[in-house]
Write a protein that holds these residues in place. Structure first.
Motif, mmCIF file in Angstrom:
data_model
loop_
_atom_site.group_PDB
_atom_site.id
_atom_site.type_symbol
_atom_site.label_atom_id
_atom_site.label_comp_id
_atom_site.label_asym_id
_atom_site.label_seq_id
_atom_site.Cartn_x
_atom_site.Cartn_y
_atom_site.Cartn_z
ATOM 1 N N SER A 130 24.407 62.239 77.777
ATOM 2 C CA SER A 130 24.399 61.339 76.621
ATOM 3 C C SER A 130 25.733 61.352 75.879
ATOM 4 O O SER A 130 26.117 60.345 75.265
ATOM 5 N N GLY A 173 19.285 61.486 73.576
ATOM 6 C CA GLY A 173 19.121 60.817 74.857
ATOM 7 C C GLY A 173 17.654 60.691 75.225
ATOM 8 O O GLY A 173 16.848 61.580 74.936
ATOM 9 N N THR A 174 17.308 59.603 75.889
ATOM 10 C CA THR A 174 15.907 59.375 76.255
ATOM 11 C C THR A 174 15.386 60.433 77.227
ATOM 12 O O THR A 174 14.181 60.659 77.311
ATOM 13 N N GLU A 175 16.292 61.077 77.955
ATOM 14 C CA GLU A 175 15.905 62.133 78.894
ATOM 15 C C GLU A 175 16.263 63.524 78.378
ATOM 16 O O GLU A 175 16.252 64.490 79.137
ATOM 17 N N PRO A 232 20.844 56.277 75.969
ATOM 18 C CA PRO A 232 20.610 56.685 77.356
ATOM 19 C C PRO A 232 21.084 58.111 77.612
ATOM 20 O O PRO A 232 22.001 58.607 76.953
ATOM 21 N N LYS A 260 28.135 58.594 77.009
ATOM 22 C CA LYS A 260 27.713 57.203 76.859
ATOM 23 C C LYS A 260 28.328 56.571 75.605
ATOM 24 O O LYS A 260 28.311 57.165 74.534
ATOM 25 N N GLU A 273 27.094 54.405 73.852
ATOM 26 C CA GLU A 273 26.053 54.198 72.839
ATOM 27 C C GLU A 273 26.039 55.304 71.785
ATOM 28 O O GLU A 273 25.611 55.070 70.641
ATOM 29 N N ASP A 317 17.312 56.281 69.853
ATOM 30 C CA ASP A 317 17.427 56.669 71.255
ATOM 31 C C ASP A 317 18.688 56.080 71.871
ATOM 32 O O ASP A 317 19.070 54.943 71.581
#
Length: 254
Positions: A234, A203-205, A228, A237, A239, A226
């Motif tokens: 994450s 995850g980007t965070e 979200p 998600k 993704e 990456d």
């Protein structure tokens, strides 16, 4: 397409629950700490995405998690026992051409498997950075403290979220404490020797387990992807499953 579950007796007689979805190329997925196959892979559609992409998705509930046994005997928790469990499952299924992946603790176990002789075609380390594969003692102490304070910690305590997740998953804390003490570290030289194509999916965070870019750079055939979210979000998600499927179905190693 329905989730099927079956019982597996591991190398030392401990029973593990194995969940499966789909038919086709085998991929073993290992969930994170205090989680289980349902929460990590099935609930948010990741297993279904992989199954619809032509995979037989094999998802154990790790020892002391989910529907698997959670013995209280310390003898049931030898060094790197999750690695031993997974190797026993691979041998039981007679898998020679397969893929392997994991999230967080599952990613840590996957990395350890890669240096201990497992030979998947491709591997996925999700929710993982370089620092998360070493210095386990600090992380171990954090989770042991979460267990010790599970009935007294209040909102705002750094252990609060881990405690709430642990409670939501009905974790047997005696068994979990034994399991936490079984993990060993990986060093840079070991990781640099992994030739398997590896996707670092984070995850980007999410920096709970360190820097994913540093990990991807260290691996000879590592690629960073990456998605979200934070470490916890994450997993929810779409993704996550989409990027896993894209990597595993790619014709190229990288």
């Amino acid at each position: 397409m329905s989730d099927e579950s079956w019982d597996f007796t591991s190398f030392d007689g401990v029973g593990l629950k194995i969940h499966e979805l789909g038919t086709g190329r085998p991929v073993i997925l290992l969930h994170g700490l205090f989680s289980n196959a349902e929460t990590n892979w099935i609930k948010f559609g990741h297993a279904r995405k992989l199954a619809s992409s032509g995979f037989r998705v094999i998802m154990p509930d790790l020892r002391a998690h989910g529907e698997s046994d959670a013995p209280h005997d310390p003898e049931a928790y030898p060094h790197d026992v999750l690695v031993q469990d997974t190797l026993a499952l691979i041998a039981h299924l007679g898998l020679e051409d397969y893929d392997l992946g994991g999230f967080s603790l599952g990613a840590r176990t996957t990395a350890k498997l890669l240096v201990e002789g497992a030979s998947p075609r491709k591997a996925i380390l999700a929710g993982m950075g370089l620092e998360g594969l070493a210095g386990w003692e600090r992380r171990q102490d954090f989770f042991l403290e979460a267990i010790a304070t599970k009935d007294t910690a209040r909102r705002g305590d750094p252990h609060w979220l881990a405690i709430q997740f642990m409670k939501s998953q009905k974790i047997d804390t005696v068994a979990a404490a034994h399991l936490l003490r079984t993990f060993s570290d990986l060093d840079a030289d070991q990781l640099a020797g992994i030739e398997t194509p590896v996707q670092i999916l984070c995850g980007t965070e999410d920096r709970d387990n360190g820097d994913p870019e540093k990990l991807a750079d260290l691996l000879p055939n590592g690629i960073r992807t990456d998605i979200p979210g934070t470490h916890m979000s994450s997993v929810t998600k779409a993704e996550l499953g989409e990027e896993m499927a894209a990597f595993l179905t790619s014709k190229n190693n990288l």
